[in-house]
Design a protein around this motif. Sequence first.
Motif, PDB file in Angstrom:
ATOM      1  N   LEU A   1       0.834  -1.201   0.000  1.00 54.74           N
ATOM      2  CA  LEU A   1       0.000   0.000   0.000  1.00 54.74           C
ATOM      3  C   LEU A   1       0.870   1.253   0.000  1.00 54.74           C
ATOM      4  CD1 LEU A   1      -2.921   1.053   0.109  1.00 54.74           C
ATOM      5  CD2 LEU A   1      -2.736   0.995   2.601  1.00 54.74           C
ATOM      6  N   SER A   2       1.939   1.256   0.776  1.00 54.75           N
ATOM      7  CA  SER A   2       2.849   2.398   0.820  1.00 54.75           C
ATOM      8  C   SER A   2       3.520   2.622  -0.530  1.00 54.75           C
ATOM      9  CB  SER A   2       3.920   2.186   1.890  1.00 54.75           C
ATOM     10  OG  SER A   2       3.348   2.160   3.160  1.00 54.75           O
ATOM     11  N   LYS A   3       3.913   1.541  -1.195  1.00 54.53           N
ATOM     12  CA  LYS A   3       4.560   1.667  -2.507  1.00 54.53           C
ATOM     13  C   LYS A   3       3.577   2.199  -3.550  1.00 54.53           C
ATOM     14  CE  LYS A   3       8.013  -1.829  -1.641  1.00 54.53           C
ATOM     15  NZ  LYS A   3       8.483  -3.184  -1.885  1.00 54.53           N
ATOM     16  N   ILE A   4       2.343   1.712  -3.513  1.00 53.29           N
ATOM     17  CA  ILE A   4       1.331   2.192  -4.452  1.00 53.29           C
ATOM     18  C   ILE A   4       1.052   3.671  -4.205  1.00 53.29           C
ATOM     19  CG2 ILE A   4      -1.111   2.009  -5.099  1.00 53.29           C
ATOM     20  CD1 ILE A   4      -0.847  -1.032  -4.600  1.00 53.29           C
ATOM     21  N   PHE A   5       0.949   4.068  -2.941  1.00 54.79           N
ATOM     22  CA  PHE A   5       0.708   5.462  -2.600  1.00 54.79           C
ATOM     23  C   PHE A   5       1.869   6.333  -3.084  1.00 54.79           C
ATOM     24  CE2 PHE A   5       0.838   9.052   0.441  1.00 54.79           C
ATOM     25  CZ  PHE A   5      -0.403   9.597   0.162  1.00 54.79           C
ATOM     26  N   GLY A   6       3.094   5.885  -2.879  1.00 54.01           N
ATOM     27  CA  GLY A   6       4.260   6.627  -3.348  1.00 54.01           C
ATOM     28  C   GLY A   6       4.283   6.764  -4.862  1.00 54.01           C
ATOM     29  N   ALA A   7       3.941   5.683  -5.556  1.00 52.64           N
ATOM     30  CA  ALA A   7       3.895   5.736  -7.018  1.00 52.64           C
ATOM     31  C   ALA A   7       2.812   6.696  -7.496  1.00 52.64           C
ATOM     32  CB  ALA A   7       3.642   4.336  -7.586  1.00 52.64           C
ATOM     33  N   PHE A   8       1.678   6.693  -6.808  1.00 47.05           N
ATOM     34  CA  PHE A   8       0.588   7.613  -7.154  1.00 47.05           C
ATOM     35  C   PHE A   8       1.019   9.066  -6.968  1.00 47.05           C
ATOM     36  CE2 PHE A   8      -3.151  10.071  -5.766  1.00 47.05           C
ATOM     37  CZ  PHE A   8      -3.901  10.020  -6.934  1.00 47.05           C
ATOM     38  N   LEU A   9       1.654   9.365  -5.838  1.00 42.91           N
ATOM     39  CA  LEU A   9       2.125  10.736  -5.603  1.00 42.91           C
ATOM     40  C   LEU A   9       3.170  11.150  -6.634  1.00 42.91           C
ATOM     41  CD1 LEU A   9       2.437  11.080  -1.725  1.00 42.91           C
ATOM     42  CD2 LEU A   9       0.701  12.028  -3.230  1.00 42.91           C
ATOM     43  N   THR A  10       4.059  10.230  -6.979  1.00 46.04           N
ATOM     44  CA  THR A  10       5.079  10.522  -7.987  1.00 46.04           C
ATOM     45  C   THR A  10       4.432  10.817  -9.336  1.00 46.04           C
ATOM     46  OG1 THR A  10       6.671   9.124  -6.833  1.00 46.04           O
ATOM     47  CG2 THR A  10       7.139   9.631  -9.147  1.00 46.04           C
ATOM     48  N   ALA A  11       3.456   9.985  -9.730  1.00 48.05           N
ATOM     49  CA  ALA A  11       2.763  10.197 -11.004  1.00 48.05           C
ATOM     50  C   ALA A  11       2.021  11.532 -11.010  1.00 48.05           C
ATOM     51  CB  ALA A  11       1.792   9.047 -11.270  1.00 48.05           C
ATOM     52  N   CYS A  12       1.380  11.878  -9.898  1.00 52.30           N
ATOM     53  CA  CYS A  12       0.682  13.173  -9.805  1.00 52.30           C
ATOM     54  C   CYS A  12       1.670  14.336  -9.902  1.00 52.30           C
ATOM     55  CB  CYS A  12      -0.095  13.266  -8.500  1.00 52.30           C
ATOM     56  SG  CYS A  12      -1.560  12.228  -8.463  1.00 52.30           S
ATOM     57  N   GLY A  13       2.811  14.200  -9.257  1.00 56.51           N
ATOM     58  CA  GLY A  13       3.830  15.242  -9.314  1.00 56.51           C
ATOM     59  C   GLY A  13       4.382  15.429 -10.713  1.00 56.51           C
ATOM     60  N   ILE A  14       4.645  14.330 -11.391  1.00 62.58           N
ATOM     61  CA  ILE A  14       5.149  14.412 -12.769  1.00 62.58           C
ATOM     62  C   ILE A  14       4.092  15.021 -13.676  1.00 62.58           C
ATOM     63  CG2 ILE A  14       5.832  13.023 -14.767  1.00 62.58           C
ATOM     64  CD1 ILE A  14       7.258  11.145 -12.742  1.00 62.58           C
ATOM     65  N   GLY A  15       2.840  14.599 -13.473  1.00 63.12           N
ATOM     66  CA  GLY A  15       1.755  15.170 -14.278  1.00 63.12           C
ATOM     67  C   GLY A  15       1.611  16.672 -14.058  1.00 63.12           C
ATOM     68  N   ALA A  16       1.729  17.103 -12.806  1.00 60.88           N
ATOM     69  CA  ALA A  16       1.635  18.530 -12.503  1.00 60.88           C
ATOM     70  C   ALA A  16       2.821  19.288 -13.072  1.00 60.88           C
ATOM     71  CB  ALA A  16       1.535  18.751 -11.002  1.00 60.88           C
ATOM     72  N   LEU A  17       3.980  18.682 -13.046  1.00 59.25           N
ATOM     73  CA  LEU A  17       5.190  19.330 -13.545  1.00 59.25           C
ATOM     74  C   LEU A  17       5.088  19.617 -15.042  1.00 59.25           C
ATOM     75  CD1 LEU A  17       8.077  20.253 -12.816  1.00 59.25           C
ATOM     76  CD2 LEU A  17       8.847  17.940 -13.389  1.00 59.25           C
ATOM     77  N   PHE A  18       4.500  18.678 -15.775  1.00 60.42           N
ATOM     78  CA  PHE A  18       4.417  18.831 -17.230  1.00 60.42           C
ATOM     79  C   PHE A  18       3.049  19.340 -17.708  1.00 60.42           C
ATOM     80  CE2 PHE A  18       7.880  15.748 -16.708  1.00 60.42           C
ATOM     81  CZ  PHE A  18       8.875  16.443 -17.376  1.00 60.42           C
ATOM     82  N   SER A  19       2.206  19.762 -16.774  1.00 62.92           N
ATOM     83  CA  SER A  19       0.899  20.297 -17.135  1.00 62.92           C
ATOM     84  C   SER A  19       1.077  21.634 -17.852  1.00 62.92           C
ATOM     85  CB  SER A  19       0.049  20.481 -15.872  1.00 62.92           C
ATOM     86  OG  SER A  19      -1.143  21.149 -16.186  1.00 62.92           O
TER      87      SER A  19
END
Length: 115
Positions: A95-113
């Motif tokens: 669960l922690s790894k999935i949450f971390g991956a989700f936050l990373t994906a959201c951060g990357i998406g926001a960075l390139f928005s």
Amino acid sequence: MLAFLIIFLIATLSGLGVGGGGLYTLYLTLCQNVPQLQAQGVNLVFFIVSAAASLLFHLQKRKFNFPLIALIAAVGIPGALFGSFLASKMDTALLSKIFGAFLTACGIGALFSRK
């Protein structure tokens, strides 16, 4: 006192749309050694309080698309219940790894928005 200041800062960032919920969960798990599932539950309570305050402001300032809100709620509530059930059955490390991956994906998406 330091914990209060950190939580106040996270709440302020959340009010500005930075994604304070993810920050609060990270703070609880990394700094306060709260288990992931419990931290996410506390984060939900934190979110409800801040969302209620935001809702009052937005009701005064904006028009809402209530049919869209109803549709999102009709899909989101069962999804949240299923996700909660699924999270309670998962291994905490996964669960922690999935949450971390989700936050990373959201951060990357926001960075390139492009907004």
